[in-house]
Write a protein that holds these residues in place. Structure first.
Motif, PDB file in Angstrom:
ATOM      1  N   MET A  54      -7.700  11.249  12.370  1.00  0.00           N
ATOM      2  CA  MET A  54      -7.178   9.742  12.561  1.00  0.00           C
ATOM      3  C   MET A  54      -8.264   9.102  12.101  1.00  0.00           C
ATOM      4  SD  MET A  54      -4.154   9.831  12.698  1.00  0.00           S
ATOM      5  CE  MET A  54      -3.003   9.116  13.794  1.00  0.00           C
ATOM      6  N   GLY A  55      -7.988   7.937  11.387  1.00  0.00           N
ATOM      7  CA  GLY A  55      -8.731   6.557  11.051  1.00  0.00           C
ATOM      8  C   GLY A  55      -9.225   6.164  12.302  1.00  0.00           C
ATOM      9  N   SER A  56      -9.934   4.953  12.046  1.00  0.00           N
ATOM     10  CA  SER A  56     -10.504   4.318  13.018  1.00  0.00           C
ATOM     11  C   SER A  56      -9.879   2.780  13.233  1.00  0.00           C
ATOM     12  CB  SER A  56     -12.108   4.103  13.062  1.00  0.00           C
ATOM     13  OG  SER A  56     -12.411   3.400  11.629  1.00  0.00           O
ATOM     14  N   GLY A  57      -9.328   2.477  11.797  1.00  0.00           N
ATOM     15  CA  GLY A  57      -8.686   1.417  12.211  1.00  0.00           C
ATOM     16  C   GLY A  57      -7.028   1.047  12.641  1.00  0.00           C
ATOM     17  N   LYS A  58      -6.835  -0.047  12.461  1.00  0.00           N
ATOM     18  CA  LYS A  58      -5.619  -0.365  12.920  1.00  0.00           C
ATOM     19  C   LYS A  58      -4.633  -1.043  11.925  1.00  0.00           C
ATOM     20  CE  LYS A  58      -2.494  -2.406  16.448  1.00  0.00           C
ATOM     21  NZ  LYS A  58      -2.169  -3.536  17.271  1.00  0.00           N
ATOM     22  N   ARG A  59      -3.529  -0.335  11.540  1.00  0.00           N
ATOM     23  CA  ARG A  59      -2.730  -0.791  10.603  1.00  0.00           C
ATOM     24  C   ARG A  59      -1.790  -1.988  10.984  1.00  0.00           C
ATOM     25  NH1 ARG A  59       2.747   0.732   8.684  1.00  0.00           N
ATOM     26  NH2 ARG A  59       2.943   0.098   6.474  1.00  0.00           N
ATOM     27  N   GLN A  60      -1.822  -2.769  10.111  1.00  0.00           N
ATOM     28  CA  GLN A  60      -1.163  -4.346  10.505  1.00  0.00           C
ATOM     29  C   GLN A  60      -0.168  -4.548   9.216  1.00  0.00           C
ATOM     30  OE1 GLN A  60      -3.159  -7.766  12.078  1.00  0.00           O
ATOM     31  NE2 GLN A  60      -5.016  -6.343  11.841  1.00  0.00           N
ATOM     32  N   VAL A  61       1.109  -5.106   9.762  1.00  0.00           N
ATOM     33  CA  VAL A  61       2.003  -5.508   8.641  1.00  0.00           C
ATOM     34  C   VAL A  61       2.581  -6.825   9.499  1.00  0.00           C
ATOM     35  CG1 VAL A  61       4.170  -5.416   7.345  1.00  0.00           C
ATOM     36  CG2 VAL A  61       2.378  -3.415   7.728  1.00  0.00           C
ATOM     37  N   LYS A  62       2.506  -7.873   8.876  1.00  0.00           N
ATOM     38  CA  LYS A  62       2.987  -9.055   9.394  1.00  0.00           C
ATOM     39  C   LYS A  62       4.245  -9.753   8.253  1.00  0.00           C
ATOM     40  CE  LYS A  62      -1.219 -10.299  11.661  1.00  0.00           C
ATOM     41  NZ  LYS A  62      -0.920 -10.473  13.054  1.00  0.00           N
ATOM     42  N   GLN A  63       5.233 -10.071   8.823  1.00  0.00           N
ATOM     43  CA  GLN A  63       6.161 -10.637   7.737  1.00  0.00           C
ATOM     44  C   GLN A  63       7.225 -11.602   8.355  1.00  0.00           C
ATOM     45  OE1 GLN A  63       8.361  -7.348   6.683  1.00  0.00           O
ATOM     46  NE2 GLN A  63       9.439  -7.053   8.542  1.00  0.00           N
ATOM     47  N   GLY A  64       7.611 -12.530   7.692  1.00  0.00           N
ATOM     48  CA  GLY A  64       8.517 -13.597   8.101  1.00  0.00           C
ATOM     49  C   GLY A  64       9.616 -13.744   6.929  1.00  0.00           C
ATOM     50  N   ASP A  65      10.316 -15.003   6.798  1.00  0.00           N
ATOM     51  CA  ASP A  65      11.280 -15.367   5.818  1.00  0.00           C
ATOM     52  C   ASP A  65      10.738 -15.634   4.528  1.00  0.00           C
ATOM     53  OD1 ASP A  65      13.657 -15.717   4.680  1.00  0.00           O
ATOM     54  OD2 ASP A  65      13.764 -17.811   5.547  1.00  0.00           O
ATOM     55  N   GLY A  66      10.725 -14.656   3.516  1.00  0.00           N
ATOM     56  CA  GLY A  66      10.351 -14.860   2.301  1.00  0.00           C
ATOM     57  C   GLY A  66       8.662 -14.332   2.051  1.00  0.00           C
ATOM     58  N   TRP A  67       7.962 -13.679   3.081  1.00  0.00           N
ATOM     59  CA  TRP A  67       6.678 -13.332   2.912  1.00  0.00           C
ATOM     60  C   TRP A  67       6.291 -12.162   3.841  1.00  0.00           C
ATOM     61  CZ3 TRP A  67       3.408 -12.889   6.901  1.00  0.00           C
ATOM     62  CH2 TRP A  67       3.719 -13.475   8.329  1.00  0.00           C
ATOM     63  N   LEU A  73       2.427  -9.414   4.688  1.00  0.00           N
ATOM     64  CA  LEU A  73       1.125  -9.480   4.473  1.00  0.00           C
ATOM     65  C   LEU A  73       0.605  -8.149   5.344  1.00  0.00           C
ATOM     66  CD1 LEU A  73      -1.729 -10.984   3.725  1.00  0.00           C
ATOM     67  CD2 LEU A  73      -1.525 -12.065   5.964  1.00  0.00           C
ATOM     68  N   GLY A  74      -0.132  -7.419   4.632  1.00  0.00           N
ATOM     69  CA  GLY A  74      -0.493  -6.179   5.412  1.00  0.00           C
ATOM     70  C   GLY A  74      -1.940  -5.986   5.231  1.00  0.00           C
ATOM     71  N   TRP A  75      -2.514  -4.957   6.200  1.00  0.00           N
ATOM     72  CA  TRP A  75      -3.911  -4.322   6.108  1.00  0.00           C
ATOM     73  C   TRP A  75      -3.850  -3.120   6.797  1.00  0.00           C
ATOM     74  CZ3 TRP A  75      -8.466  -4.456   4.381  1.00  0.00           C
ATOM     75  CH2 TRP A  75      -9.680  -3.973   5.080  1.00  0.00           C
ATOM     76  N   ASN A  76      -4.180  -2.254   5.798  1.00  0.00           N
ATOM     77  CA  ASN A  76      -4.557  -0.785   6.387  1.00  0.00           C
ATOM     78  C   ASN A  76      -5.879  -0.502   6.094  1.00  0.00           C
ATOM     79  OD1 ASN A  76      -4.354   1.821   7.126  1.00  0.00           O
ATOM     80  ND2 ASN A  76      -2.735   2.454   5.504  1.00  0.00           N
ATOM     81  N   PRO A  77      -6.802  -0.387   7.191  1.00  0.00           N
ATOM     82  CA  PRO A  77      -8.180  -0.166   6.818  1.00  0.00           C
ATOM     83  C   PRO A  77      -8.499   1.371   6.541  1.00  0.00           C
ATOM     84  CG  PRO A  77      -7.665  -0.498   9.146  1.00  0.00           C
ATOM     85  CD  PRO A  77      -6.708  -0.797   8.366  1.00  0.00           C
ATOM     86  N   ASP A  78      -7.483   2.297   6.596  1.00  0.00           N
ATOM     87  CA  ASP A  78      -7.549   3.703   6.643  1.00  0.00           C
ATOM     88  C   ASP A  78      -7.250   4.216   5.083  1.00  0.00           C
ATOM     89  OD1 ASP A  78      -8.957   4.036   9.104  1.00  0.00           O
ATOM     90  OD2 ASP A  78      -6.774   4.382  10.042  1.00  0.00           O
TER      91      ASP A  78
END
Length: 124
Positions: free
Chosen positions: A1-14, A16-21
């Motif tokens: 497994m990788g060391s980072g933490k995957r993030q996905v943020k979202q709202g109405d009409g947008w 944004l994501g980050w996957n360091p692995d």
């Protein structure tokens, strides 16, 4: 497994994501009905530009009449980003200039939420 933490943020009409692995495309930006993966350097430019444009627009507010609209843009060899509208309510428009290329925009409400999310996505 990788060391980072995957993030996905979202709202109405947008979105944004980050996957360091991820191998190549660690970032994600999206709007209504579209999304585009970004490399880490593209995402870094995008996040930095969103924050810089937000600060520029806020600094311009005292110089403008309430109904006055402005446009500010930033660019690198990878990305172009523009803020257009009123100092406290503006749309964002971007063009990815390299690789697979792409283009998109967010209305003023989505742009405001996206700007807040960018500042908490990762350290850049």
């Amino acid at each position: 497994m990788g060391s980072g933490k995957r993030q996905v943020k979202q709202g109405d009409g947008w979105r944004l994501g980050w996957n360091p692995d991820a191998d190549q495309f660690k970032g994600l930006i999206g709007g209504d009905g579209w999304a585009l993966e970004l490399t880490e350097s593209e995402l870094d430019d995008f996040c930095r530009f969103v924050v810089q444009l937000a600060h520029t627009m806020a600094r311009m507010a005292p110089e403008l009449m309430a109904e006055e609209k402005i446009s500010c843009e930033l660019e690198s060899d990878r990305l172009w980003l523009e803020a257009e509208g009123h100092a406290h309510a503006y749309m964002l428009h971007f063009i990815l200039r390299t690789g697979r290329r792409g283009e998109g925009c967010w209305g003023d409400r989505a742009a405001a939420e996206l700007t807040q999310a960018v500042q908490t996505l990762k350290l850049f």
